[in-house]
Design a protein around this motif. Structure first.
Motif, PDB file in Angstrom:
ATOM      1  N   VAL A 321       0.859  -1.186   0.000  1.00 35.06           N
ATOM      2  CA  VAL A 321       0.000   0.000   0.000  1.00 35.06           C
ATOM      3  C   VAL A 321       0.890   1.229   0.000  1.00 35.06           C
ATOM      4  CG1 VAL A 321      -1.813   1.267   1.195  1.00 35.06           C
ATOM      5  CG2 VAL A 321      -1.797  -1.237   1.248  1.00 35.06           C
ATOM      6  N   THR A 322       0.766   2.062  -1.034  1.00 38.28           N
ATOM      7  CA  THR A 322       1.597   3.260  -1.166  1.00 38.28           C
ATOM      8  C   THR A 322       0.733   4.513  -1.064  1.00 38.28           C
ATOM      9  OG1 THR A 322       3.101   2.072  -2.650  1.00 38.28           O
ATOM     10  CG2 THR A 322       3.245   4.482  -2.634  1.00 38.28           C
ATOM     11  N   PRO A 323       0.913   5.332  -0.022  1.00 35.66           N
ATOM     12  CA  PRO A 323       0.184   6.604   0.046  1.00 35.66           C
ATOM     13  C   PRO A 323       0.656   7.545  -1.058  1.00 35.66           C
ATOM     14  CG  PRO A 323       1.093   5.973   2.183  1.00 35.66           C
ATOM     15  CD  PRO A 323       1.749   5.100   1.167  1.00 35.66           C
ATOM     16  N   LEU A 324      -0.271   8.245  -1.694  1.00 35.92           N
ATOM     17  CA  LEU A 324       0.073   9.187  -2.761  1.00 35.92           C
ATOM     18  C   LEU A 324      -0.220  10.626  -2.366  1.00 35.92           C
ATOM     19  CD1 LEU A 324      -1.289   7.269  -5.898  1.00 35.92           C
ATOM     20  CD2 LEU A 324       1.057   7.335  -5.040  1.00 35.92           C
ATOM     21  N   VAL A 325      -1.451  10.902  -2.007  1.00 36.50           N
ATOM     22  CA  VAL A 325      -1.873  12.260  -1.655  1.00 36.50           C
ATOM     23  C   VAL A 325      -2.321  12.285  -0.207  1.00 36.50           C
ATOM     24  CG1 VAL A 325      -3.600  14.061  -2.072  1.00 36.50           C
ATOM     25  CG2 VAL A 325      -2.543  12.872  -4.014  1.00 36.50           C
ATOM     26  N   ASP A 326      -1.890  13.304   0.514  1.00 35.46           N
ATOM     27  CA  ASP A 326      -2.342  13.514   1.893  1.00 35.46           C
ATOM     28  C   ASP A 326      -2.630  14.998   2.059  1.00 35.46           C
ATOM     29  OD1 ASP A 326      -2.972  13.418   4.534  1.00 35.46           O
ATOM     30  OD2 ASP A 326      -0.992  12.789   5.237  1.00 35.46           O
ATOM     31  N   ALA A 327      -3.824  15.401   1.687  1.00 38.54           N
ATOM     32  CA  ALA A 327      -4.205  16.813   1.692  1.00 38.54           C
ATOM     33  C   ALA A 327      -5.250  17.047   2.782  1.00 38.54           C
ATOM     34  CB  ALA A 327      -4.768  17.215   0.334  1.00 38.54           C
ATOM     35  N   THR A 328      -4.903  17.868   3.741  1.00 37.12           N
ATOM     36  CA  THR A 328      -5.822  18.160   4.843  1.00 37.12           C
ATOM     37  C   THR A 328      -6.921  19.124   4.396  1.00 37.12           C
ATOM     38  OG1 THR A 328      -4.413  19.988   5.585  1.00 37.12           O
ATOM     39  CG2 THR A 328      -4.018  17.819   6.567  1.00 37.12           C
ATOM     40  N   SER A 329      -8.017  19.127   5.135  1.00 35.10           N
ATOM     41  CA  SER A 329      -9.063  20.117   4.903  1.00 35.10           C
ATOM     42  C   SER A 329      -8.498  21.508   5.147  1.00 35.10           C
ATOM     43  CB  SER A 329     -10.245  19.867   5.840  1.00 35.10           C
ATOM     44  OG  SER A 329     -10.875  18.659   5.548  1.00 35.10           O
ATOM     45  N   ASN A 330      -8.963  22.468   4.363  1.00 29.93           N
ATOM     46  CA  ASN A 330      -8.482  23.839   4.547  1.00 29.93           C
ATOM     47  C   ASN A 330      -9.652  24.811   4.542  1.00 29.93           C
ATOM     48  OD1 ASN A 330      -8.498  23.483   1.432  1.00 29.93           O
ATOM     49  ND2 ASN A 330      -8.358  25.693   1.724  1.00 29.93           N
ATOM     50  N   ALA A 331      -9.426  25.992   5.079  1.00 31.32           N
ATOM     51  CA  ALA A 331     -10.416  27.070   5.058  1.00 31.32           C
ATOM     52  C   ALA A 331      -9.874  28.209   4.210  1.00 31.32           C
ATOM     53  CB  ALA A 331     -10.710  27.562   6.470  1.00 31.32           C
ATOM     54  N   PHE A 332     -10.752  28.856   3.427  1.00 28.99           N
ATOM     55  CA  PHE A 332     -10.333  29.976   2.598  1.00 28.99           C
ATOM     56  C   PHE A 332     -10.388  31.292   3.369  1.00 28.99           C
ATOM     57  CE2 PHE A 332     -11.537  27.137  -1.082  1.00 28.99           C
ATOM     58  CZ  PHE A 332     -10.214  26.953  -1.489  1.00 28.99           C
ATOM     59  N   ASP A 333      -9.699  32.286   2.837  1.00 24.64           N
ATOM     60  CA  ASP A 333      -9.504  33.569   3.494  1.00 24.64           C
ATOM     61  C   ASP A 333     -10.851  34.260   3.772  1.00 24.64           C
ATOM     62  OD1 ASP A 333      -7.448  35.844   4.121  1.00 24.64           O
ATOM     63  OD2 ASP A 333      -9.014  36.790   2.913  1.00 24.64           O
TER      64      ASP A 333
END
Length: 420
Positions: A321-333
């Protein structure tokens, strides 16, 4: 100035429809995947429109396209706005392209109506947002933001064996006179218009979505290794059937991860079987996992279970199992979101706050500068399909809101006063 005069809606729509012909499919969709002949043709078209308007085109090592309207203070951080030109193999006319065309129209209209802005305004088309040909996606914006190394990006190959590096070199060879700029800089702000790719705006009869943020996303590549065997002679108990192991993994993953709560999004979207022959026991299965959730804690906990569930169901095969993307939730300005809300109010477009369930390049720009997104409805919430559709009036409304926010930022003596 009224919303009707902020942009040229007819010009915007005609250019968007002309762009849709590049890579157009018989079913009315678009197949214009990253760094393909179709995207090269799209570049030529968009660069031509930009040159006609007095904008200066350039690119970078990651294959991002920039179109610059020069400002009075060339040393000030520029205002950046745009999206992407690549599509899914059976994509639609609006995903990405509407954002680039809206950004170009807002910038050209600004130049026509107000002359030279206080600082540079730059339209951008990011490289490989979709990730359909080269996985994972958002390569251009991640490289720009310093989140991914160019050597690693260039090494990625598509299913035909072509590397990103080879495709990038071919793209740049097609534009030998296009200036190259250093990779990455810190914009003053980033703005992106996009179709919602969901049903909420249409259901609420809202023209404008004021995007609060983007839910988190993790992706994985999983490879199951077994052994080939004759389907008619190899006993069941002696088989190392990679497809049977995959089936157990898929069931376990959907049963546990896919039922965590109502907000979880778990997808196995691509499966490849080797040798994929009717009378041969499969020796290898590779598959993709796409996992999303707005709560980072839930996302992390779910992601942590994936490798264990795959291992528990792999025997008698092995699994990687290879992790590729790890993008956290974000809030905009919040200041930019308030500007979008005020522009919508002034132009009398119904608007609502909305969380983006899909990922966008704006996620990565938000890590290096104030960023925000404008959503417009798409019919039935359908996207990544050939029948994807946005109404001309909605495209114009979104571009007009974008243009008003851009105008306030570009003509202000300082961005802090414009965003106060």
């Amino acid at each position: 100035m009224t919303s009707q005069t902020l942009i040229n809606a007819d010009r915007l729509w005609s250019r968007l429809m002309a762009l849709a012909e590049i890579g157009g499919t018989p079913a009315g969709g678009v197949n214009r995947q990253a760094l393909s002949d179709g995207e090269i043709a799209a570049w030529r078209c968009v660069i031509g429109w930009a040159l006609d308007a007095g904008l200066t085109p350039s690119t970078d090592a990651a294959g991002n396209l920039f179109l610059t309207l020069a400002g009075r203070d060339r040393a000030a951080p520029p205002i950046l706005l745009g999206s992407h030109l690549d599509s899914q193999p059976t994509g639609g006319k609006f995903d990405g392209a509407a954002g680039v065309m809206a950004a170009l129209e807002a910038t050209v209209s600004l130049a026509e109506q107000s002359g030279t802005p206080a600082r540079d305004v730059m339209v951008v088309a990011w490289m490989n947002e979709e990730g359909s040909r080269f996985a994972p996606g958002m390569m251009g914006s991640e490289a720009f933001a310093g989140e991914r190394d160019m050597a690693a990006i260039r090494a990625v190959r598509d299913t035909d064996g072509t590397s990103v590096g080879e495709a990038l070199d071919r793209l740049h060879q097609a534009f030998p006179d296009l200036p190259h700029r250093p990779l990455g800089f810190r914009p003053a702000v980033y703005l992106e218009l996009h179709i919602e790719q969901g049903p909420l705006l249409e259901a609420a009869v809202c023209t404008i979505g004021i995007v609060t943020g983007i839910q988190g996303k993790k992706t994985f590549q999983v490879v199951v290794e077994g052994a080939e065997g004759h389907a008619g002679t190899l006993a069941q108990q002696e088989r190392r059937d990679a497809l049977a192991s995959f089936a157990r993994m898929a069931t376990a993953l959907h049963d546990e991860i896919g039922t965590i709560d109502a907000d979880i999004k778990f997808t196995i979207g691509r499966v490849a079987v080797v040798p994929n022959a009717p009378s041969v026991v499969p020796s290898r299965v590779s598959f993709s996992i796409d996992l999303r959730h707005p709560d980072n804690a839930v996302l992390d906990a779910a992601g942590a279970r994936i490798a264990a569930l795959c291992r528990e169901n792999a025997s008698p095969c092995t699994v990687t199992v290879t992790p590729l993307v790890d993008a956290t939730s974000n809030a905009f300005d919040p200041h930019l979101r308030a500007s979008i809300a005020e522009a919508s109010r002034k132009q009398r477009h119904p608007a609502m706050a909305i969380l983006s369930a899909a990922g966008h390049d704006a996620r990565h720009l938000a890590k290096i500068c104030p960023a925000a997104m404008v959503f417009i409805p798409c019919r039935d919430g359908a996207s990544h399909v050939e029948h994807e559709w946005a109404e001309p009036d909605h495209v114009a409304a979104g571009a007009s809101v974008l243009a008003q926010v851009l105008r306030e930022l570009a003509l202000a003596g300082s961005l802090s006063s414009a965003r106060a």
